[in-house]
Design a protein around this motif. Structure first.
Motif, PDB file in Angstrom:
ATOM      1  N   ILE B 102      18.346   5.081  -7.798  1.00  0.00           N
ATOM      2  CA  ILE B 102      16.920   5.291  -8.051  1.00  0.00           C
ATOM      3  C   ILE B 102      16.513   6.686  -7.570  1.00  0.00           C
ATOM      4  CG2 ILE B 102      16.149   2.903  -8.066  1.00  0.00           C
ATOM      5  CD1 ILE B 102      15.377   3.325  -5.093  1.00  0.00           C
ATOM      6  N   LEU B 103      15.346   7.108  -8.015  1.00  0.00           N
ATOM      7  CA  LEU B 103      14.973   8.514  -7.834  1.00  0.00           C
ATOM      8  C   LEU B 103      13.650   8.730  -7.125  1.00  0.00           C
ATOM      9  CD1 LEU B 103      15.936   9.019 -11.462  1.00  0.00           C
ATOM     10  CD2 LEU B 103      16.989  10.362  -9.666  1.00  0.00           C
ATOM     11  N   THR B 104      12.835   7.700  -7.055  1.00  0.00           N
ATOM     12  CA  THR B 104      11.500   7.898  -6.479  1.00  0.00           C
ATOM     13  C   THR B 104      11.163   6.747  -5.539  1.00  0.00           C
ATOM     14  OG1 THR B 104      10.199   6.575  -8.029  1.00  0.00           O
ATOM     15  CG2 THR B 104      10.801   8.810  -8.741  1.00  0.00           C
ATOM     16  N   PRO B 105      10.132   6.947  -4.728  1.00  0.00           N
ATOM     17  CA  PRO B 105       9.682   5.827  -3.884  1.00  0.00           C
ATOM     18  C   PRO B 105       8.939   4.769  -4.675  1.00  0.00           C
ATOM     19  CG  PRO B 105       8.373   7.801  -3.454  1.00  0.00           C
ATOM     20  CD  PRO B 105       9.432   8.205  -4.430  1.00  0.00           C
ATOM     21  N   GLY B 106       8.849   4.922  -5.970  1.00  0.00           N
ATOM     22  CA  GLY B 106       8.247   3.897  -6.807  1.00  0.00           C
ATOM     23  C   GLY B 106       6.784   4.166  -7.075  1.00  0.00           C
ATOM     24  N   ASP B 107       6.339   3.731  -8.268  1.00  0.00           N
ATOM     25  CA  ASP B 107       4.955   3.986  -8.644  1.00  0.00           C
ATOM     26  C   ASP B 107       4.004   3.003  -7.973  1.00  0.00           C
ATOM     27  OD1 ASP B 107       5.997   5.914 -10.204  1.00  0.00           O
ATOM     28  OD2 ASP B 107       5.362   5.082 -12.128  1.00  0.00           O
ATOM     29  N   ALA B 108       4.312   1.729  -8.069  1.00  0.00           N
ATOM     30  CA  ALA B 108       3.372   0.703  -7.605  1.00  0.00           C
ATOM     31  C   ALA B 108       4.127  -0.331  -6.776  1.00  0.00           C
ATOM     32  CB  ALA B 108       2.721   0.032  -8.810  1.00  0.00           C
ATOM     33  N   PRO B 109       3.601  -0.671  -5.615  1.00  0.00           N
ATOM     34  CA  PRO B 109       4.307  -1.607  -4.744  1.00  0.00           C
ATOM     35  C   PRO B 109       4.382  -3.020  -5.324  1.00  0.00           C
ATOM     36  CG  PRO B 109       2.538  -0.454  -3.563  1.00  0.00           C
ATOM     37  CD  PRO B 109       2.363  -0.163  -5.010  1.00  0.00           C
ATOM     38  N   ASP B 110       5.519  -3.681  -5.162  1.00  0.00           N
ATOM     39  CA  ASP B 110       5.642  -5.108  -5.478  1.00  0.00           C
ATOM     40  C   ASP B 110       5.092  -5.930  -4.327  1.00  0.00           C
ATOM     41  OD1 ASP B 110       7.176  -4.629  -7.887  1.00  0.00           O
ATOM     42  OD2 ASP B 110       8.794  -4.020  -6.529  1.00  0.00           O
ATOM     43  N   VAL B 111       5.164  -5.359  -3.133  1.00  0.00           N
ATOM     44  CA  VAL B 111       4.719  -6.070  -1.939  1.00  0.00           C
ATOM     45  C   VAL B 111       3.895  -5.111  -1.090  1.00  0.00           C
ATOM     46  CG1 VAL B 111       5.424  -7.368   0.100  1.00  0.00           C
ATOM     47  CG2 VAL B 111       6.905  -7.334  -1.928  1.00  0.00           C
ATOM     48  N   LEU B 112       2.725  -5.590  -0.664  1.00  0.00           N
ATOM     49  CA  LEU B 112       1.918  -4.808   0.283  1.00  0.00           C
ATOM     50  C   LEU B 112       1.781  -5.614   1.564  1.00  0.00           C
ATOM     51  CD1 LEU B 112      -0.067  -2.459   1.044  1.00  0.00           C
ATOM     52  CD2 LEU B 112      -1.902  -3.930   0.151  1.00  0.00           C
ATOM     53  N   VAL B 113       2.129  -4.986   2.665  1.00  0.00           N
ATOM     54  CA  VAL B 113       1.847  -5.588   3.964  1.00  0.00           C
ATOM     55  C   VAL B 113       0.613  -4.868   4.505  1.00  0.00           C
ATOM     56  CG1 VAL B 113       2.701  -6.032   6.295  1.00  0.00           C
ATOM     57  CG2 VAL B 113       4.285  -6.043   4.348  1.00  0.00           C
ATOM     58  N   ALA B 114      -0.495  -5.598   4.643  1.00  0.00           N
ATOM     59  CA  ALA B 114      -1.747  -4.973   5.083  1.00  0.00           C
ATOM     60  C   ALA B 114      -2.113  -5.534   6.449  1.00  0.00           C
ATOM     61  CB  ALA B 114      -2.864  -5.239   4.080  1.00  0.00           C
ATOM     62  N   MET B 115      -2.127  -4.654   7.439  1.00  0.00           N
ATOM     63  CA  MET B 115      -2.352  -5.109   8.811  1.00  0.00           C
ATOM     64  C   MET B 115      -3.833  -5.283   9.130  1.00  0.00           C
ATOM     65  SD  MET B 115       0.748  -5.425   9.894  1.00  0.00           S
ATOM     66  CE  MET B 115       0.815  -5.486  11.695  1.00  0.00           C
ATOM     67  N   ASN B 116      -4.727  -4.779   8.267  1.00  0.00           N
ATOM     68  CA  ASN B 116      -6.164  -4.950   8.517  1.00  0.00           C
ATOM     69  C   ASN B 116      -6.929  -4.739   7.201  1.00  0.00           C
ATOM     70  OD1 ASN B 116      -6.247  -2.204   8.053  1.00  0.00           O
ATOM     71  ND2 ASN B 116      -6.659  -1.632  10.183  1.00  0.00           N
ATOM     72  N   PRO B 117      -8.227  -4.996   7.195  1.00  0.00           N
ATOM     73  CA  PRO B 117      -8.999  -4.847   5.949  1.00  0.00           C
ATOM     74  C   PRO B 117      -8.949  -3.432   5.382  1.00  0.00           C
ATOM     75  CG  PRO B 117     -10.274  -6.075   7.576  1.00  0.00           C
ATOM     76  CD  PRO B 117      -9.058  -5.567   8.285  1.00  0.00           C
ATOM     77  N   ALA B 118      -8.948  -2.433   6.265  1.00  0.00           N
ATOM     78  CA  ALA B 118      -8.909  -1.054   5.770  1.00  0.00           C
ATOM     79  C   ALA B 118      -7.622  -0.807   4.991  1.00  0.00           C
ATOM     80  CB  ALA B 118      -9.019  -0.077   6.940  1.00  0.00           C
ATOM     81  N   ALA B 119      -6.521  -1.307   5.516  1.00  0.00           N
ATOM     82  CA  ALA B 119      -5.227  -1.102   4.847  1.00  0.00           C
ATOM     83  C   ALA B 119      -5.213  -1.796   3.496  1.00  0.00           C
ATOM     84  CB  ALA B 119      -4.097  -1.621   5.728  1.00  0.00           C
ATOM     85  N   LEU B 120      -5.853  -2.963   3.431  1.00  0.00           N
ATOM     86  CA  LEU B 120      -5.910  -3.684   2.154  1.00  0.00           C
ATOM     87  C   LEU B 120      -6.745  -2.891   1.155  1.00  0.00           C
ATOM     88  CD1 LEU B 120      -5.311  -6.309   0.538  1.00  0.00           C
ATOM     89  CD2 LEU B 120      -7.531  -7.157   1.348  1.00  0.00           C
ATOM     90  N   LYS B 121      -7.934  -2.502   1.607  1.00  0.00           N
ATOM     91  CA  LYS B 121      -8.862  -1.833   0.700  1.00  0.00           C
ATOM     92  C   LYS B 121      -8.285  -0.500   0.201  1.00  0.00           C
ATOM     93  CE  LYS B 121     -13.628  -0.921  -0.169  1.00  0.00           C
ATOM     94  NZ  LYS B 121     -15.006  -1.157   0.217  1.00  0.00           N
ATOM     95  N   ALA B 122      -7.663   0.257   1.104  1.00  0.00           N
ATOM     96  CA  ALA B 122      -7.146   1.574   0.731  1.00  0.00           C
ATOM     97  C   ALA B 122      -5.990   1.476  -0.258  1.00  0.00           C
ATOM     98  CB  ALA B 122      -6.704   2.334   1.985  1.00  0.00           C
ATOM     99  N   ASN B 123      -5.242   0.395  -0.209  1.00  0.00           N
ATOM    100  CA  ASN B 123      -4.018   0.316  -1.005  1.00  0.00           C
ATOM    101  C   ASN B 123      -4.106  -0.593  -2.231  1.00  0.00           C
ATOM    102  OD1 ASN B 123      -1.903   1.973   0.520  1.00  0.00           O
ATOM    103  ND2 ASN B 123      -2.871   0.777   2.141  1.00  0.00           N
ATOM    104  N   LEU B 124      -5.159  -1.402  -2.265  1.00  0.00           N
ATOM    105  CA  LEU B 124      -5.291  -2.360  -3.365  1.00  0.00           C
ATOM    106  C   LEU B 124      -5.270  -1.710  -4.752  1.00  0.00           C
ATOM    107  CD1 LEU B 124      -5.441  -5.396  -3.381  1.00  0.00           C
ATOM    108  CD2 LEU B 124      -7.943  -5.261  -3.397  1.00  0.00           C
ATOM    109  N   PRO B 125      -5.939  -0.570  -4.915  1.00  0.00           N
ATOM    110  CA  PRO B 125      -5.957   0.037  -6.262  1.00  0.00           C
ATOM    111  C   PRO B 125      -4.561   0.380  -6.789  1.00  0.00           C
ATOM    112  CG  PRO B 125      -7.591   1.073  -4.839  1.00  0.00           C
ATOM    113  CD  PRO B 125      -6.772   0.182  -3.964  1.00  0.00           C
TER     114      PRO B 125
END
Lengths: 345, 649
Positions: B102-125
């Motif tokens: 593989i060549l890149t860190p990937g376009d869109a995560p299959d899995v998000l680990v969000a430790m708080n609401p800010a992390a969820l909100k910032a990464n959800l899009p």
């Protein structure tokens, strides 16, 4: 023959050298009558005294009239860029303990554009000898005031007089933790060479301020210190271990408030100059005796000369210790690190 | 086949049982189904104080040890401790790993680990529908939600229905696991990132031995903390295995990489090793003069640890002194190096000009970041190309080398040193924040096969009457002799004032200046660099995509996608920006369309247009983030489409 502990690691010359050996074939292009000629001649005739190989001597300069100096020394040399000579020389001295490295700079080069490098070289105590030619004017750019010009100086850039207070280079150096601080004058070859000798002997950074006359843009700036009629009263000649005397009938005493002042010989006892005093405060007080405008009561000689570990020696010692502790580096082991995996064919 | 040389043969889980064994047929425990995947993208996100970079690093190391191919993207704020719980304070680490190259860190995560609401909100899009989200429910308090503008908890209002949500009380579970540890609550809570790591390690069957070893080493002086972290890590693993919320675990088999011994390496580490290797292969002591600056400081830190290779590191009073000292050391015969980022290059410009004039070897490493001015210190960009190319007074050509991947930073450092030493010139090495902090598997080179960089110092006079002429050049390379202080008979003076050809004496002669300017340019123009290789499997492509630097990964991934869709596109990537490879002009002429994606406003395109009169089309992004493969694939599809449209018109 003088011993130069700071040159312990520099290879010795095969035989005696002369001033002529240190002259290059380049035509010297300072203005006729410039104080730089006297300094050049004094340095060229002093260098043989060091007894080291000419090829192990390097002169590094910045920009300004004084910085043409390396072209006229038949050693290795670099005429670098404005203000940066102490930084460049630091890299050279720190990586080559077998060299005697000299920096030639001026009041604009060292104290204006290169002020930061100067103070950091001093605090690090790299094995460098810095010769600061102070003519209290910008010569090469044709006559603007410098950071050592007196307040109110009328120049091309300050037709109504300069506004900024000058640096006292030696006060600055002492504040920057310098281990060797001295001052001398271009026209007094014997004194100049005695100061160079002390600087060359010093292990670490030595700052030597040389009052140098610019006969084109600031002629006579140091006349009070040179004229037979005024110099004896204006100059304070410092000798380690000797009482600090001023002219024929005055001396420097410490007042009840701890400050130094000039008093008639009949009053109090002269302080005895101690260049090796652990603290810099008396040396600093001596630098403050001079009048910033007229230079009356200017101390010359070695103000401070103390021992402190030298940066390049410490750096070399860390390399040696790292090798002793970890062994000489093994590149393959470094690249592999601690976590590898193997893919079989 | 892969095997871990630093680990026991079996891949042990925290409970001492192999995860594969326990999951497949482990006696005494109901086996959960295992789903086989070819690749996964995971993003860990939390507060900048939550230890997300460490968590990501550990998961990466486990993944490297397992033998997957991988690519990482750390993304963190410039503030050391940004305000807790806020969107600007979110720090994340994305990891893409696969059973293939593989060549890149990937376009869109299959899995998000969000430790708080800010992390969820910032990464959800960034999340595609169906992605898994693991959230630490303990942090979803009213106050924390309000801080990032959530009126109601997204965990409860149905807004996350498109995703597979795993609400996990990570903090409470960590505290429970550590209740007998004797640690204060605050200290115990800090191990929650290791709980999360344990859980993810279970989900993806990661080997765990290395992480436990790491934790015990990292906290060797605080054994209580070390044990607490190991306990939390194991608790996370066991939680995954026992709780019903996680019904499936996933297996991503090792990648079939070329045979050899591998390690995981980041760009800055590879670059540091390349500099150490350049010192070893040249036989010259390395002297690094540097001033701390993000994202280049890691190289100063790393090199300062290798004094037993004779490497000297000098933390200077400023950027100018850093390069000045390096140049001074080079005058004395060292391999002089300075490391910095864009703002530092601006300060070093005058000294780079001096190095051009002195014609001394010097390696200038620029880890590019977002600009102008202070810009985006922790984000990536490649907008210093023109600064490296032209950012000096006068005609001051400097060769430029640019690595394409994190591991390639190693060879780029050796190559920059080769050019500097061979041609006696300063050389720019342009890396960037993405390469610097990103990592990938690196096949270890054979040390004996690294390039031979030995140089010959001048030892004898080369002029008439036994004179030494410091600017008498080698007729092939146009390099001048390197005569170091201490060499008898070769005493000479050099400086930034124009020099007479040959003698090096000061010269203001018009014809001499014209000659010297042209000669310095010719020296750089004639540097030998490898031809650019074109990848065009069909041989019939009419569109060429040309990149440089860290865009290699996303461009290549995009090219693969387009080809998978039947599109014909040729790809080439530049590792040398000055001089350009000799065949570049001919390559450009072969294609009807040339697309140049860059993380700037078209700097390479500008150079190509000027040099080759080619209508290179820029595609630009300056978001502080690397391109996404899908985004570039769209650009290439559009370029192919427009060619077809022109024909049918």
């Amino acid at each position: 023959m003088t011993d130069f502990p700071a040159l312990r690691l520099v290879p010795k010359a095969d035989g005696p050298q002369s001033a002529k050996d240190f002259k290059t074939d380049q035509e010297v292009r300072w203005c006729p009558g410039c104080g730089d000629y006297a300094i050049l001649a004094a340095v060229q005739s002093f260098m043989p005294e060091l007894g080291i190989r000419r090829e192990n001597t390097v002169f590094v300069s910045g920009i300004g009239c004084s910085s043409r100096f390396p072209y006229y020394m038949n050693t290795y040399g670099m005429h670098s860029i404005h203000g940066r000579a102490p930084a460049i020389a630091t890299g050279l001295a720190a990586s080559r303990p077998d060299l005697s490295v000299w920096v030639v700079t001026g009041d604009g080069d060292a104290l204006s554009i290169g002020g930061n490098h100067l103070i950091h070289a001093l605090r690090r105590n790299v094995n460098l000898k810095i010769l600061l030619f102070n003519n209290r004017i910008y010569g090469l750019t044709k006559g603007q005031y410098s950071p050592t010009s007196e307040v109110g100086k009328i120049t091309k850039s300050t037709p109504m007089g300069s506004l900024d207070a000058p640096f006292n280079p030696l006060s600055l150096a002492l504040g920057a933790e310098a281990t060797f601080v001295a001052r001398t004058i271009d026209s007094d070859r014997q004194h100049l060479q005695s100061v160079l000798r002390a600087a060359a002997r010093h292990e670490g950074t030595a700052l030597v301020e040389i009052y140098q006359n610019c006969n084109i843009f600031n002629d006579g700036a140091f006349e009070i210190l040179k004229e037979p009629g005024t110099r004896d009263e204006a100059l304070i000649r410092l000798e380690h271990g000797q009482p600090v005397l001023v002219g024929a009938d005055r001396h420097v005493v410490r007042g009840a408030d701890g400050e130094l002042r000039i008093a008639p010989r009949s009053e109090g006892t002269a302080i005895v100059h101690d260049a090796h005093a652990a603290g810099p405060s008396t040396a600093f007080a001596l630098t403050r005796l001079a009048d910033a405008d007229t230079l009356h009561h200017t101390p010359i000689g070695v103000l401070r000369d103390v021992d402190r570990p030298v940066y390049d020696a410490l750096m070399a010692e860390q390399l040696t210790r790292a090798e002793q502790q970890q062994g000489r580096g093994d590149l393959a082991a470094l690249l592999a690190g601690s976590s590898t995996w193997t893919v079989d064919a | 086949m892969t095997s871990q040389v630093d680990q026991s043969e079996a891949v042990d889980g925290p409970d001492g049982e192999g995860p594969a064994a326990s999951a497949r047929s482990g006696p005494g425990r109901p086996a959960k189904p295992i789903r086989r995947l070819d690749r996964v993208i995971i993003r860990f996100a939390g507060d900048s104080g939550d230890g997300m970079q460490l968590t990501g690093d550990r998961f990466t190391s486990e993944t490297a040890a397992f033998g997957n191919d991988l690519s990482t993207l750390p993304n963190f704020p410039a503030e050391i401790r940004a305000p807790a719980g806020t969107l600007p304070g979110v720090s994340s680490f994305q990891l893409h790993f696969a059973d293939h190259d593989i060549l890149t860190p990937g376009d869109a995560p299959d899995v998000l680990v969000a430790m708080n609401p800010a992390a969820l909100k910032a990464n959800l899009p960034d999340l595609p529908a169906g992605a898994e989200i693991i959230v630490n429910t303990d942090e979803f308090t009213k106050r924390a939600l309000a801080k990032v503008g959530y009126a109601a908890s997204p965990l409860e209002d149905g807004s996350l229905e498109a995703f597979r949500l795993h609400p996990v009380p990570l903090t409470a579970l960590t505290l429970e696991a550590l209740k007998d540890s004797g640690l204060a609550r605050k200290d115990a809570e800090r191990a929650k990132n290791m709980f999360a790591l344990g859980l993810l390690s279970w989900m993806y069957h990661r080997p765990t031995h290395g992480t436990e070893l790491f934790l015990r080493q990292k906290f060797a002086k605080k054994p209580q903390i070390a044990e607490a972290n190991v306990t939390a890590f194991r608790a996370g693993w066991n939680f995954g295995e026992t709780t019903e919320d996680f019904a499936v675990s996933y297996e991503v088999p090792p990648a079939k990489l070329a045979p050899g011994t591998y390690r995981n390496i980041s760009g800055n580490l590879a670059l540091s090793y390349g500099l150490v290797a350049a010192g070893e292969r040249s036989g010259l002591p390395v002297f690094l003069g540097s001033y701390p600056i993000t994202p280049a400081s890691d190289i100063l830190h790393e090199l300062s640890r290798h004094k037993n290779f004779g490497v000297r590191t000098f933390q200077a009073e400023d950027e100018i002194a850093g390069i000045g000292a390096a140049l001074g050391a080079a005058f004395g015969g060292a391999l002089g190096v300075t490391t910095t980022s864009g703002p530092g290059v601006a300060l070093k410009s005058e000294t780079i000009g001096l190095a051009v004039s002195l014609e001394l070897p010097l390696v200038i490493v620029d880890i590019q970041r977002g600009g102008p001015s202070t810009g985006l210190p922790t984000k990536t960009e490649q907008a210093d190309l023109l600064q490296a190319m032209f950012g000096r007074n006068g005609e001051a050509p400097v060769p430029i080398v640019a690595p394409a991947t994190p591991a390639e930073c190693f060879t780029a450092a050796l190559d920059a040193a080769r050019i500097a030493l061979t041609y006696r010139t300063p050389v720019f090495l342009l890396s960037d924040g993405y390469l610097a902090n990103g990592s990938e598997p690196w096949k270890l080179p054979e040390v004996d096969e690294l390039p031979d960089l030995r140089v010959e110092f001048a030892t004898e006079p080369n002029g008439p009457d036994g004179a030494f002429r410091p600017y008498q050049r080698d007729p092939h390379t146009l390099a001048r002799p390197w005569a170091v202080p201490g060499t008898p008979g070769l005493e000479h003076r050099i400086g930034g004032i124009e020099k007479q050809d040959g003698t090096g004496n000061i010269s203001y002669d018009p014809a001499n200046h014209d000659f010297m300017v042209r000669t310095r340019q010719a020296k750089v123009d004639n540097i030998v660099v490898p031809d650019v290789e074109v990848d065009d499997p069909s041989g019939e492509a009419r569109v060429l995509v040309l990149g440089w630097g860290s865009t290699y990964g996303p461009i290549t991934a995009a090219v693969r996608r387009v080809r998978a869709d039947g599109g014909r596109v040729a790809q080439a990537h530049l590792r040398h920006l000055n001089p350009f490879p000799a065949n570049l002009g001919a390559v450009l002429e072969r294609y009807e369309k040339v697309i140049v994606p860059e993380m700037n406003l078209g700097q390479l395109a500008l150079l190509l247009r000027a040099e080759y009169l080619v209508d290179a089309q820029s595609y630009n992004q300056v978001r502080g983030l690397p391109f996404k493969a899908a985004q570039l694939a769209d650009v290439l599809h559009a370029a192919l489409g427009s060619l077809d449209a022109e024909e049918t018109r």
